[in-house]
Design an enzyme around this catalytic site. Structure first.
Site, PDB file in Angstrom:
ATOM      1  N   LYS A 119       0.838  -1.211   0.000  1.00 38.14           N
ATOM      2  CA  LYS A 119       0.000   0.000   0.000  1.00 38.14           C
ATOM      3  C   LYS A 119       0.870   1.259   0.000  1.00 38.14           C
ATOM      4  O   LYS A 119       0.568   2.233  -0.687  1.00 38.14           O
ATOM      5  CB  LYS A 119      -0.954  -0.001   1.196  1.00 38.14           C
ATOM      6  CG  LYS A 119      -2.106  -0.978   0.990  1.00 38.14           C
ATOM      7  CD  LYS A 119      -3.003  -1.073   2.204  1.00 38.14           C
ATOM      8  CE  LYS A 119      -4.148  -2.037   1.969  1.00 38.14           C
ATOM      9  NZ  LYS A 119      -4.755  -2.511   3.211  1.00 38.14           N
ATOM     10  N   LYS A 201      -3.721  -9.703  -9.498  1.00 41.99           N
ATOM     11  CA  LYS A 201      -4.786  -9.952  -8.529  1.00 41.99           C
ATOM     12  C   LYS A 201      -5.852  -8.865  -8.646  1.00 41.99           C
ATOM     13  O   LYS A 201      -5.522  -7.691  -8.745  1.00 41.99           O
ATOM     14  CB  LYS A 201      -4.187  -9.918  -7.108  1.00 41.99           C
ATOM     15  CG  LYS A 201      -5.210 -10.211  -6.028  1.00 41.99           C
ATOM     16  CD  LYS A 201      -4.644  -9.973  -4.642  1.00 41.99           C
ATOM     17  CE  LYS A 201      -4.999  -8.588  -4.147  1.00 41.99           C
ATOM     18  NZ  LYS A 201      -4.843  -8.397  -2.692  1.00 41.99           N
ATOM     19  N   LYS A 204      -9.064  -3.318  -5.699  1.00 42.71           N
ATOM     20  CA  LYS A 204      -9.469  -1.914  -5.856  1.00 42.71           C
ATOM     21  C   LYS A 204      -8.260  -1.048  -6.152  1.00 42.71           C
ATOM     22  O   LYS A 204      -8.288  -0.180  -7.004  1.00 42.71           O
ATOM     23  CB  LYS A 204     -10.068  -1.396  -4.540  1.00 42.71           C
ATOM     24  CG  LYS A 204     -11.472  -1.819  -4.290  1.00 42.71           C
ATOM     25  CD  LYS A 204     -11.975  -1.223  -2.990  1.00 42.71           C
ATOM     26  CE  LYS A 204     -11.269  -1.793  -1.780  1.00 42.71           C
ATOM     27  NZ  LYS A 204     -11.908  -2.914  -1.136  1.00 42.71           N
TER      28      LYS A 204
HETATM   29  P1  TYM Z   1     -10.534  -7.112   1.919  1.00 38.51           P
HETATM   30  O1  TYM Z   1     -11.650  -6.230   2.318  1.00 38.51           O
HETATM   31  O2  TYM Z   1      -9.413  -6.555   1.141  1.00 38.51           O
HETATM   32  O3  TYM Z   1     -11.079  -8.329   1.111  1.00 38.51           O
HETATM   33  C1  TYM Z   1     -12.166  -9.105   1.597  1.00 38.51           C
HETATM   34  C2  TYM Z   1     -11.952 -10.565   1.261  1.00 38.51           C
HETATM   35  O4  TYM Z   1     -11.830 -10.725  -0.157  1.00 38.51           O
HETATM   36  C3  TYM Z   1     -10.658 -11.466  -0.444  1.00 38.51           C
HETATM   37  N1  TYM Z   1     -10.115 -11.023  -1.739  1.00 38.51           N
HETATM   38  C4  TYM Z   1      -9.716 -11.854  -2.711  1.00 38.51           C
HETATM   39  N2  TYM Z   1      -9.694 -13.194  -2.805  1.00 38.51           N
HETATM   40  C5  TYM Z   1      -9.239 -13.738  -3.953  1.00 38.51           C
HETATM   41  N3  TYM Z   1      -8.812 -13.007  -5.011  1.00 38.51           N
HETATM   42  C6  TYM Z   1      -8.827 -11.652  -4.977  1.00 38.51           C
HETATM   43  N4  TYM Z   1      -8.434 -10.949  -6.033  1.00 38.51           N
HETATM   44  C7  TYM Z   1      -9.272 -11.019  -3.781  1.00 38.51           C
HETATM   45  N5  TYM Z   1      -9.420  -9.724  -3.396  1.00 38.51           N
HETATM   46  C8  TYM Z   1      -9.914  -9.752  -2.144  1.00 38.51           C
HETATM   47  C9  TYM Z   1      -9.700 -11.164   0.688  1.00 38.51           C
HETATM   48  O5  TYM Z   1      -8.713 -12.157   0.797  1.00 38.51           O
HETATM   49  C10 TYM Z   1     -10.645 -11.121   1.867  1.00 38.51           C
HETATM   50  O6  TYM Z   1     -10.887 -12.428   2.355  1.00 38.51           O
HETATM   51  N6  TYM Z   1      -7.792  -7.576   6.002  1.00 38.51           N
HETATM   52  C11 TYM Z   1      -9.016  -8.006   5.396  1.00 38.51           C
HETATM   53  C12 TYM Z   1     -10.257  -7.619   6.163  1.00 38.51           C
HETATM   54  C13 TYM Z   1     -10.320  -8.131   7.572  1.00 38.51           C
HETATM   55  C14 TYM Z   1     -10.496  -9.470   7.983  1.00 38.51           C
HETATM   56  C15 TYM Z   1     -10.554  -9.435   9.390  1.00 38.51           C
HETATM   57  C16 TYM Z   1     -10.578 -10.673   7.286  1.00 38.51           C
HETATM   58  C17 TYM Z   1     -10.276  -7.356   8.702  1.00 38.51           C
HETATM   59  N7  TYM Z   1     -10.427  -8.151   9.789  1.00 38.51           N
HETATM   60  C18 TYM Z   1     -10.721 -10.613  10.146  1.00 38.51           C
HETATM   61  C19 TYM Z   1     -10.747 -11.843   8.043  1.00 38.51           C
HETATM   62  C20 TYM Z   1     -10.810 -11.791   9.437  1.00 38.51           C
HETATM   63  C21 TYM Z   1      -9.104  -7.359   4.033  1.00 38.51           C
HETATM   64  O7  TYM Z   1      -8.464  -6.385   3.759  1.00 38.51           O
HETATM   65  O8  TYM Z   1      -9.981  -7.875   3.210  1.00 38.51           O
END
Ligand code: TYM
Length: 339
Positions: A119, A201, A204
């Site tokens: 990031k 990947k 956003k």
């Molecule tokens: P976030 O909001 O970026 O994404 C949400 C979920 O979507 C999955 N994901 C993907 N999986 C496969 N291919 C992709 N291109 C792709 N883009 C996104 C992410 O792996 C995620 O599962 N840090 C986390 C949010 C979070 C969280 C938690 C998750 C905060 N607390 C506790 C699990 C447990 C995140 O940024 O996800």
């Protein structure tokens, strides 16, 4: 890494950031598993608005996206009578637990954070919240006693940090009587990394996403913009090297997938054909959900009621763990956690 089916008593937890419109990476990598699992396990799914603040500092947008994520879950089939769906900020104790965890987190471990480095490399300000993000995520997971965390592959390192923190807390403060279980990630091989329009990947921050509920001209423009090579229409093509097919295989049932793969290999089938088929598959897949979403969007108060009830249940569960944490660490409070 595909895992065996979790034990039936497992507590399943996961979160999604309301930092933008949810996309197909979120859907296939996480949301679809959440919907598939939520009736079977005691589950806590949260909309992580504190996390989103590390990159989104626009009150109106944060409010809107937070409600949008709730609408997405409900439209895609999440039944709030079967599992808990709520806003992270309805359980403010997670920030307290994150603080406690920070006191046992080596800075050197956070400095290795891939997501943080990524990031910052993209030009986002290196604020302390972004740096300690994985600690808040650990608090999210552990405050409900989470055993299993269905996520995409990009979350692997964060879950590793969560596991370390659970173990370190238990060893430091409650040896022999662990307060926290050590959770496992649940990452499905075939959707671990969903590719975006450019083959990287889907994310956003790369601007290469297709929104779950994109439609009409916007959806068409995005699908048509998927990057392909310049193999002429009549020549055979390798489906496994094609960004369009990488998405088709997520949507199409097995027989369709084989038919399309065979068409690629036979030649006379162009990327334009493949894109049309993909467009159709996307529209069909989400048609029902799109309608439900439109309907729900007209009833924001009902959605708020669902979130309120989820938050109440989440906070109740968190209170039990927090009492154990305060007791184990010697944090004296003169009140009991809200139950
Ligand atoms: P976030 O909001 O970026 O994404 C949400 C979920 O979507 C999955 N994901 C993907 N999986 C496969 N291919 C992709 N291109 C792709 N883009 C996104 C992410 O792996 C995620 O599962 N840090 C986390 C949010 C979070 C969280 C938690 C998750 C905060 N607390 C506790 C699990 C447990 C995140 O940024 O996800």
């Amino acid at each position: 890494m595909t895992h065996a089916k979790p034990a039936s008593s497992s507590v399943v937890v996961s979160g999604i950031q309301p930092s933008g419109t949810l996309h197909l990476g979120n859907y296939f990598g996480a949301l679809r598993q959440h919907i598939a699992l939520h009736r079977e396990y005691p589950s806590y799914y949260f909309i992580v608005n504190y996390h989103a603040m590390t990159t989104l500092q626009d009150a109106e947008a944060l409010r809107r996206y937070s409600l949008d994520v709730a609408l997405d879950y409900l439209a895609l089939g999440f039944d709030p009578t079967q599992a808990h769906l709520f806003l992270q900020s309805d359980v403010p104790e997670v920030t307290e637990l994150a603080w406690i965890f920070q006191t046992i987190t080596p800075v050197s471990q956070l400095e290795k954070g891939v997501s943080y480095k990524d990031k910052v490399a993209q030009g986002l300000p290196a604020n302390a919240g972004l740096f300690t993000y994985p600690v808040l995520q650990a608090a999210d997971i552990l405050i409900y006693g989470g055993d299993v965390v269905p996520v995409g592959a990009d979350q692997k390192q964060n879950i590793e940090i969560t596991r370390d923190l659970a173990q370190r807390f238990n060893q430091t403060f409650s040896p022999g009587e662990p307060v926290f279980p050590v959770p496992e990630p649940l990452i499905l091989d075939d959707v671990a990394v969903v590719p975006g329009l450019d083959g990287r990947k889907m994310s956003k921050s790369y601007g290469n996403t297709i929104g779950i509920f994109d439609d009409g001209a916007e959806l068409k423009t995005k699908v048509m913009a998927i990057v392909t090579d310049s193999t002429p229409l009549e020549e055979p093509k390798d489906p496994d090297a094609c960004n369009v097919f990488a998405l088709i295989r997520l949507f199409a049932p097995e027989d369709e997938r084989q038919r399309i793969a065979a068409a690629y290999r036979a030649g006379g089938y162009g990327y334009g054909h493949a894109k049309k088929e993909l467009l159709q598959l996307i529209v069909e897949r989400f048609a029902g959900a799109r309608e439900r979403r439109r309907d729900l969007a007209r009833r924001p108060d009902d959605v708020m009621d669902i979130l309120r009830e989820g938050g109440r249940a989440g906070r109740e569960r968190a209170g039990v763990l927090m009492d154990a944490v305060r007791s184990a660490t010697g944090l004296v409070t003169t009140y009991r956690s809200p139950r």
